[in-house]
Design a protein around this motif. Structure first.
Motif, PDB file in Angstrom:
ATOM      1  N   ASN A 106       0.841  -1.185   0.000  1.00 21.36           N
ATOM      2  CA  ASN A 106       0.000   0.000   0.000  1.00 21.36           C
ATOM      3  C   ASN A 106       0.880   1.240   0.000  1.00 21.36           C
ATOM      4  O   ASN A 106       1.996   1.228   0.533  1.00 21.36           O
ATOM      5  N   PHE A 109      -2.057   4.397   2.363  1.00 17.55           N
ATOM      6  CA  PHE A 109      -3.329   3.947   2.929  1.00 17.55           C
ATOM      7  C   PHE A 109      -3.319   3.935   4.447  1.00 17.55           C
ATOM      8  O   PHE A 109      -4.344   4.122   5.082  1.00 17.55           O
ATOM      9  N   VAL A 110      -2.157   3.642   5.049  1.00 14.47           N
ATOM     10  CA  VAL A 110      -2.100   3.543   6.509  1.00 14.47           C
ATOM     11  C   VAL A 110      -2.213   4.943   7.116  1.00 14.47           C
ATOM     12  O   VAL A 110      -1.424   5.827   6.801  1.00 14.47           O
ATOM     13  N   GLN A 111      -3.186   5.123   7.971  1.00 17.99           N
ATOM     14  CA  GLN A 111      -3.433   6.426   8.583  1.00 17.99           C
ATOM     15  C   GLN A 111      -3.719   6.235  10.056  1.00 17.99           C
ATOM     16  O   GLN A 111      -3.662   5.131  10.588  1.00 17.99           O
ATOM     17  N   GLY A 112      -4.024   7.337  10.736  1.00 19.14           N
ATOM     18  CA  GLY A 112      -4.404   7.259  12.141  1.00 19.14           C
ATOM     19  C   GLY A 112      -3.264   6.788  13.023  1.00 19.14           C
ATOM     20  O   GLY A 112      -2.084   7.015  12.752  1.00 19.14           O
ATOM     21  N   SER A 120       3.231   5.832   6.397  1.00 22.15           N
ATOM     22  CA  SER A 120       2.054   5.734   5.530  1.00 22.15           C
ATOM     23  C   SER A 120       2.150   4.600   4.525  1.00 22.15           C
ATOM     24  O   SER A 120       1.143   4.171   3.959  1.00 22.15           O
ATOM     25  N   GLY A 167      -9.675   1.524   0.101  1.00 22.82           N
ATOM     26  CA  GLY A 167      -9.763   2.659   1.005  1.00 22.82           C
ATOM     27  C   GLY A 167      -8.952   2.433   2.263  1.00 22.82           C
ATOM     28  O   GLY A 167      -7.760   2.142   2.216  1.00 22.82           O
ATOM     29  N   LYS A 168      -9.614   2.504   3.415  1.00 24.49           N
ATOM     30  CA  LYS A 168      -8.940   2.327   4.702  1.00 24.49           C
ATOM     31  C   LYS A 168      -9.048   0.898   5.215  1.00 24.49           C
ATOM     32  O   LYS A 168      -8.860   0.632   6.401  1.00 24.49           O
ATOM     33  N   GLN A 169      -9.346  -0.034   4.318  1.00 27.31           N
ATOM     34  CA  GLN A 169      -9.501  -1.426   4.719  1.00 27.31           C
ATOM     35  C   GLN A 169      -8.613  -2.344   3.880  1.00 27.31           C
ATOM     36  O   GLN A 169      -8.380  -2.104   2.703  1.00 27.31           O
ATOM     37  N   ASN A 182      -9.041  -3.027   9.588  1.00 31.48           N
ATOM     38  CA  ASN A 182      -8.994  -1.564   9.616  1.00 31.48           C
ATOM     39  C   ASN A 182      -7.540  -1.112   9.583  1.00 31.48           C
ATOM     40  O   ASN A 182      -6.742  -1.493  10.450  1.00 31.48           O
ATOM     41  N   LEU A 183      -7.175  -0.296   8.594  1.00 32.43           N
ATOM     42  CA  LEU A 183      -5.787   0.117   8.432  1.00 32.43           C
ATOM     43  C   LEU A 183      -5.379   1.250   9.367  1.00 32.43           C
ATOM     44  O   LEU A 183      -4.198   1.572   9.461  1.00 32.43           O
ATOM     45  N   GLU A 184      -6.345   1.867  10.053  1.00 31.76           N
ATOM     46  CA  GLU A 184      -5.997   2.890  11.031  1.00 31.76           C
ATOM     47  C   GLU A 184      -5.663   2.266  12.383  1.00 31.76           C
ATOM     48  O   GLU A 184      -4.826   2.764  13.123  1.00 31.76           O
TER      49      GLU A 184
END
Length: 206
Positions: A106, A109-112, A120, A167-169, A182-184
């Motif tokens: 990715n 995509f990695v956030q939070g 990231s 997205g975030k998954q 969940n990537l966050e």
């Protein structure tokens, strides 16, 4: 044939006014229980297919990270890091806990909270024991790299056979289940049982 993927690289063409041109190649991995073969051929140059034998078991998956690096995962759990321009091995990482069945790179995509220790960009590696090993992109520049984080999505009999990003998954095929991570938070969100037979989910497409 076990798997194949594409690699793009920018090469300096001396007889074309020193202009950078993109080279597109197909990389192919194969082998059996006692040997592995890695091959490549160009889609933009008139060159024959070339390759090497690896002192390992069958190649099960590959993914390109950026334009200069190819990751090769094998049945023995080893991750080979190759220079995608020169086609030479950089190094081989120490074996992971089980066979490497799938990988996904990715970018952004990695956030939070997860981004604080991963950055990231990260590479997700699906193992036959139901675990996803996570490597921050920058750590793979070191031959001693080990997973920074692991997400357990199945038991030891539930292999992670396929994955894709949305997205975030991170969506995974794990035995008879489809699992979202969940990537966050790098934690399992949901799981659906999709296969009532004896087989496992081998592909997931969104």
């Amino acid at each position: 044939m076990g798997c194949f993927t594409f690699a793009n690289s920018n090469l300096r063409q001396e007889n074309f006014r020193e202009k950078d041109e993109e080279r597109v190649e197909v990389w192919v991995g194969s082998g059996d229980g006692s040997s592995a073969q890695l091959a490549w051929f160009s889609l933009t140059e008139n060159e024959p297919c070339k390759g090497v034998m690896l002192d390992d078991r069958r190649i099960l998956c590959m993914t390109a990270i950026g334009q200069g690096t190819m990751l090769v995962g094998t049945q023995s759990g080893r991750l080979w890091v190759y220079d995608a321009v020169t086609h030479t091995k950089k190094y081989v990482l120490s074996p992971l806990r089980d066979a490497i069945l799938c990988m996904e790179y990715n970018r952004g995509f990695v956030q939070g909270a997860a981004a604080k220790w991963l950055g990231s960009d990260a590479v997700f590696v699906g193992l036959a024991n139901g675990t996803v090993a996570v490597f921050p992109r920058h750590t793979l520049e070191d031959e001693k790299a080990r997973p920074t984080y692991e997400v357990t999505v199945g038991n030891g009999d539930d292999p992670v056979t396929c994955m894709t990003l949305n997205g975030k998954q991170l969506w995974l095929g794990c035995s008879k289940n489809i699992v979202t991570v969940n990537l966050e938070k790098l934690s399992v969100e949901r799981s659906w049982k999709t296969n009532k037979g004896s087989g496992v989910n081998s592909h997931v497409v969104l």
